[in-house]
Design an enzyme around this catalytic site. Sequence first.
Site, PDB file in Angstrom:
ATOM      1  N   LYS A  13       0.839  -1.213   0.000  1.00 53.20           N
ATOM      2  CA  LYS A  13       0.000   0.000   0.000  1.00 53.20           C
ATOM      3  C   LYS A  13       0.872   1.261   0.000  1.00 53.20           C
ATOM      4  O   LYS A  13       0.682   2.144  -0.814  1.00 53.20           O
ATOM      5  CB  LYS A  13      -0.922   0.039   1.241  1.00 53.20           C
ATOM      6  CG  LYS A  13      -1.867  -1.130   1.352  1.00 53.20           C
ATOM      7  CD  LYS A  13      -2.770  -1.008   2.559  1.00 53.20           C
ATOM      8  CE  LYS A  13      -2.070  -1.143   3.905  1.00 53.20           C
ATOM      9  NZ  LYS A  13      -1.445  -2.448   4.155  1.00 53.20           N
ATOM     10  N   ARG A  88     -10.455   0.639   7.825  1.00 51.09           N
ATOM     11  CA  ARG A  88      -9.989  -0.715   8.105  1.00 51.09           C
ATOM     12  C   ARG A  88     -11.047  -1.537   8.818  1.00 51.09           C
ATOM     13  O   ARG A  88     -10.764  -2.625   9.298  1.00 51.09           O
ATOM     14  CB  ARG A  88      -8.793  -0.621   9.042  1.00 51.09           C
ATOM     15  CG  ARG A  88      -7.466  -0.795   8.385  1.00 51.09           C
ATOM     16  CD  ARG A  88      -6.465  -0.486   9.476  1.00 51.09           C
ATOM     17  NE  ARG A  88      -5.358  -1.358   9.388  1.00 51.09           N
ATOM     18  CZ  ARG A  88      -4.189  -0.991   8.865  1.00 51.09           C
ATOM     19  NH1 ARG A  88      -4.035   0.197   8.362  1.00 51.09           N
ATOM     20  NH2 ARG A  88      -3.208  -1.829   8.844  1.00 51.09           N
ATOM     21  N   ARG A 123      11.832  -5.486   4.937  1.00 51.74           N
ATOM     22  CA  ARG A 123      11.423  -4.084   4.796  1.00 51.74           C
ATOM     23  C   ARG A 123      12.276  -3.159   5.658  1.00 51.74           C
ATOM     24  O   ARG A 123      12.622  -3.473   6.795  1.00 51.74           O
ATOM     25  CB  ARG A 123       9.957  -3.908   5.189  1.00 51.74           C
ATOM     26  CG  ARG A 123       9.589  -2.419   5.266  1.00 51.74           C
ATOM     27  CD  ARG A 123       8.152  -2.152   5.213  1.00 51.74           C
ATOM     28  NE  ARG A 123       7.418  -2.740   6.315  1.00 51.74           N
ATOM     29  CZ  ARG A 123       6.114  -2.623   6.436  1.00 51.74           C
ATOM     30  NH1 ARG A 123       5.430  -1.969   5.527  1.00 51.74           N
ATOM     31  NH2 ARG A 123       5.495  -3.165   7.448  1.00 51.74           N
ATOM     32  N   ARG A 156      10.651  -1.759  11.188  1.00 55.01           N
ATOM     33  CA  ARG A 156       9.513  -1.481  12.073  1.00 55.01           C
ATOM     34  C   ARG A 156       9.393  -2.536  13.159  1.00 55.01           C
ATOM     35  O   ARG A 156       9.570  -3.725  12.899  1.00 55.01           O
ATOM     36  CB  ARG A 156       8.214  -1.426  11.243  1.00 55.01           C
ATOM     37  CG  ARG A 156       7.853  -0.019  10.833  1.00 55.01           C
ATOM     38  CD  ARG A 156       6.753   0.030   9.825  1.00 55.01           C
ATOM     39  NE  ARG A 156       5.541  -0.681  10.204  1.00 55.01           N
ATOM     40  CZ  ARG A 156       4.422  -0.675   9.476  1.00 55.01           C
ATOM     41  NH1 ARG A 156       4.389   0.021   8.355  1.00 55.01           N
ATOM     42  NH2 ARG A 156       3.366  -1.343   9.859  1.00 55.01           N
ATOM     43  N   ARG A 167      -1.285  -9.438  12.707  1.00 57.73           N
ATOM     44  CA  ARG A 167      -1.776  -8.371  11.814  1.00 57.73           C
ATOM     45  C   ARG A 167      -2.547  -8.967  10.632  1.00 57.73           C
ATOM     46  O   ARG A 167      -3.565  -8.431  10.202  1.00 57.73           O
ATOM     47  CB  ARG A 167      -0.608  -7.516  11.321  1.00 57.73           C
ATOM     48  CG  ARG A 167      -0.079  -6.584  12.400  1.00 57.73           C
ATOM     49  CD  ARG A 167       1.316  -6.078  12.100  1.00 57.73           C
ATOM     50  NE  ARG A 167       1.402  -5.262  10.910  1.00 57.73           N
ATOM     51  CZ  ARG A 167       2.544  -4.988  10.280  1.00 57.73           C
ATOM     52  NH1 ARG A 167       3.697  -5.455  10.741  1.00 57.73           N
ATOM     53  NH2 ARG A 167       2.542  -4.240   9.209  1.00 57.73           N
TER      54      ARG A 167
HETATM   55  P1  AP5 Z   1       4.741  -1.622   1.944  1.00 55.12           P
HETATM   56  O1  AP5 Z   1       4.457  -0.768   0.760  1.00 55.12           O
HETATM   57  O2  AP5 Z   1       5.452  -1.014   3.076  1.00 55.12           O
HETATM   58  O3  AP5 Z   1       3.405  -2.373   2.422  1.00 55.12           O
HETATM   59  P2  AP5 Z   1       2.138  -1.838   3.187  1.00 55.12           P
HETATM   60  O4  AP5 Z   1       0.947  -2.470   2.543  1.00 55.12           O
HETATM   61  O5  AP5 Z   1       2.156  -0.350   3.300  1.00 55.12           O
HETATM   62  O6  AP5 Z   1       2.367  -2.548   4.593  1.00 55.12           O
HETATM   63  P3  AP5 Z   1       2.152  -2.017   6.067  1.00 55.12           P
HETATM   64  O7  AP5 Z   1       2.895  -2.928   6.966  1.00 55.12           O
HETATM   65  O8  AP5 Z   1       2.452  -0.555   6.162  1.00 55.12           O
HETATM   66  O9  AP5 Z   1       0.622  -2.267   6.240  1.00 55.12           O
HETATM   67  P4  AP5 Z   1      -0.143  -2.334   7.558  1.00 55.12           P
HETATM   68  O10 AP5 Z   1      -1.529  -2.157   7.063  1.00 55.12           O
HETATM   69  O11 AP5 Z   1       0.080  -3.537   8.380  1.00 55.12           O
HETATM   70  O12 AP5 Z   1       0.504  -1.168   8.436  1.00 55.12           O
HETATM   71  P5  AP5 Z   1       0.048   0.315   8.763  1.00 55.12           P
HETATM   72  O13 AP5 Z   1       1.245   1.136   8.908  1.00 55.12           O
HETATM   73  O14 AP5 Z   1      -1.025   0.764   7.843  1.00 55.12           O
HETATM   74  O15 AP5 Z   1       5.539  -2.919   1.401  1.00 55.12           O
HETATM   75  C1  AP5 Z   1       5.990  -3.919   2.306  1.00 55.12           C
HETATM   76  C2  AP5 Z   1       7.376  -4.420   1.884  1.00 55.12           C
HETATM   77  O16 AP5 Z   1       7.271  -5.111   0.646  1.00 55.12           O
HETATM   78  C3  AP5 Z   1       8.408  -3.286   1.632  1.00 55.12           C
HETATM   79  O17 AP5 Z   1       9.660  -3.751   2.012  1.00 55.12           O
HETATM   80  C4  AP5 Z   1       8.328  -3.051   0.116  1.00 55.12           C
HETATM   81  O18 AP5 Z   1       9.533  -2.534  -0.414  1.00 55.12           O
HETATM   82  C5  AP5 Z   1       8.046  -4.473  -0.384  1.00 55.12           C
HETATM   83  N1  AP5 Z   1       7.206  -4.504  -1.585  1.00 55.12           N
HETATM   84  C6  AP5 Z   1       6.142  -3.695  -1.881  1.00 55.12           C
HETATM   85  N2  AP5 Z   1       5.586  -4.052  -3.067  1.00 55.12           N
HETATM   86  C7  AP5 Z   1       6.310  -5.126  -3.506  1.00 55.12           C
HETATM   87  C8  AP5 Z   1       6.234  -5.956  -4.679  1.00 55.12           C
HETATM   88  N3  AP5 Z   1       5.276  -5.771  -5.610  1.00 55.12           N
HETATM   89  N4  AP5 Z   1       7.140  -6.964  -4.801  1.00 55.12           N
HETATM   90  C9  AP5 Z   1       8.090  -7.173  -3.848  1.00 55.12           C
HETATM   91  N5  AP5 Z   1       8.239  -6.423  -2.722  1.00 55.12           N
HETATM   92  C10 AP5 Z   1       7.341  -5.410  -2.554  1.00 55.12           C
HETATM   93  O19 AP5 Z   1      -0.632   0.088  10.206  1.00 55.12           O
HETATM   94  C11 AP5 Z   1       0.166  -0.300  11.304  1.00 55.12           C
HETATM   95  C12 AP5 Z   1      -0.716  -0.427  12.540  1.00 55.12           C
HETATM   96  O20 AP5 Z   1      -1.316   0.834  12.830  1.00 55.12           O
HETATM   97  C13 AP5 Z   1      -1.878  -1.409  12.416  1.00 55.12           C
HETATM   98  O21 AP5 Z   1      -1.500  -2.740  12.713  1.00 55.12           O
HETATM   99  C14 AP5 Z   1      -2.851  -0.828  13.451  1.00 55.12           C
HETATM  100  O22 AP5 Z   1      -2.480  -1.197  14.760  1.00 55.12           O
HETATM  101  C15 AP5 Z   1      -2.646   0.666  13.313  1.00 55.12           C
HETATM  102  N6  AP5 Z   1      -3.574   1.286  12.344  1.00 55.12           N
HETATM  103  C16 AP5 Z   1      -3.240   1.871  11.164  1.00 55.12           C
HETATM  104  N7  AP5 Z   1      -4.339   2.313  10.532  1.00 55.12           N
HETATM  105  C17 AP5 Z   1      -5.391   1.996  11.325  1.00 55.12           C
HETATM  106  C18 AP5 Z   1      -6.797   2.172  11.198  1.00 55.12           C
HETATM  107  N8  AP5 Z   1      -7.358   2.748  10.115  1.00 55.12           N
HETATM  108  N9  AP5 Z   1      -7.570   1.714  12.208  1.00 55.12           N
HETATM  109  C19 AP5 Z   1      -7.049   1.133  13.296  1.00 55.12           C
HETATM  110  N10 AP5 Z   1      -5.727   0.924  13.470  1.00 55.12           N
HETATM  111  C20 AP5 Z   1      -4.901   1.357  12.493  1.00 55.12           C
HETATM  112 MG    MG Z   2       2.271   1.021   4.901  1.00 56.24          MG
END
Ligand code: AP5
Ligand code: MG
Length: 220
Positions: A13, A88, A123, A156, A167
């Site tokens: 994402k 979410r 990552r 992270r 997760r």
């Molecule tokens: P990356 O682009 O970083 O993936 P991502 O989908 O952004 O993953 P996140 O871990 O950020 O998602 P998440 O939803 O768990 O975390 P968030 O920060 O939103 O890519 C991942 C890796 O793969 C990287 O190394 C990248 O280079 C590689 N990659 C990407 N595309 C690739 C490809 N095509 N091929 C190969 N490699 C690739 O949320 C964290 C926490 O915050 C949650 O657990 C929750 O506790 C809280 N939170 C956040 N939002 C909310 C909400 N709306 N409501 C409640 N709690 C929330």
């Molecule tokens: Mg992210």
Amino acid sequence: MNLIIMGAPGAGKGTQAQIITDKLGIPAISTGDILRGAIKEGTELGRAARSYMDRGELVPDDIVIGMVKQYLSSERCKNGFLLDGFPRSIEQAESLARLGVKIDAVLAIEVDDEKIVERMSGRRVCPGCGASYHLKYNPPKTPGRCDRCSAELYARSDDNPETVRTRLATYHRQTEPVKKYYAGQGLLITVDGNQAIEEISKIILDALSRLGSKNDTDKK
Ligand code: AP5
Ligand code: MG
């Protein structure tokens, strides 16, 4: 355009959000990045969110909804935005609708669960701008440093295999139903995220360009 990007943890994402928003000139609003920033600054919001994030659970809706509302009402979102990681839960999606926010498209990146743990373990992220890298699939030009702002990259704390599994379970239980919610409104664009980063960006940008042309024709 007002856009949402969805997908499992590590689906890509943040990676795609950066490419799309650079191209369209709109801001990306990542609730995860905002919460991590609050934890780093030691604010009340950060203190409230930390334990949920460390466990891989969702931060309570009222906290996150209030936060997003504040961002969406800011001047920088007036020409469009891309929400990364929100909504979410069905409750969050309904609250967005209650705010009167019109969404043009919801991008859902689909990646097999088996691939996720490998993506997370390699990552590295930037504490300054939130850019996401991968040691193998998307390495920075200078090892350990962000291409955009030169800050030192870090792993992270919620990317350890145990929290990643929680997760993923949280995603399947609480967030996947949101896809159906938007599919019912004809807004969902599903993209195979098991491909290379550039391939996925191309598919998304082509789909958005077709949507933009269709919206222009409908207006005439
Ligand atoms: P990356 O682009 O970083 O993936 P991502 O989908 O952004 O993953 P996140 O871990 O950020 O998602 P998440 O939803 O768990 O975390 P968030 O920060 O939103 O890519 C991942 C890796 O793969 C990287 O190394 C990248 O280079 C590689 N990659 C990407 N595309 C690739 C490809 N095509 N091929 C190969 N490699 C690739 O949320 C964290 C926490 O915050 C949650 O657990 C929750 O506790 C809280 N939170 C956040 N939002 C909310 C909400 N709306 N409501 C409640 N709690 C929330
Ligand atoms: Mg992210």
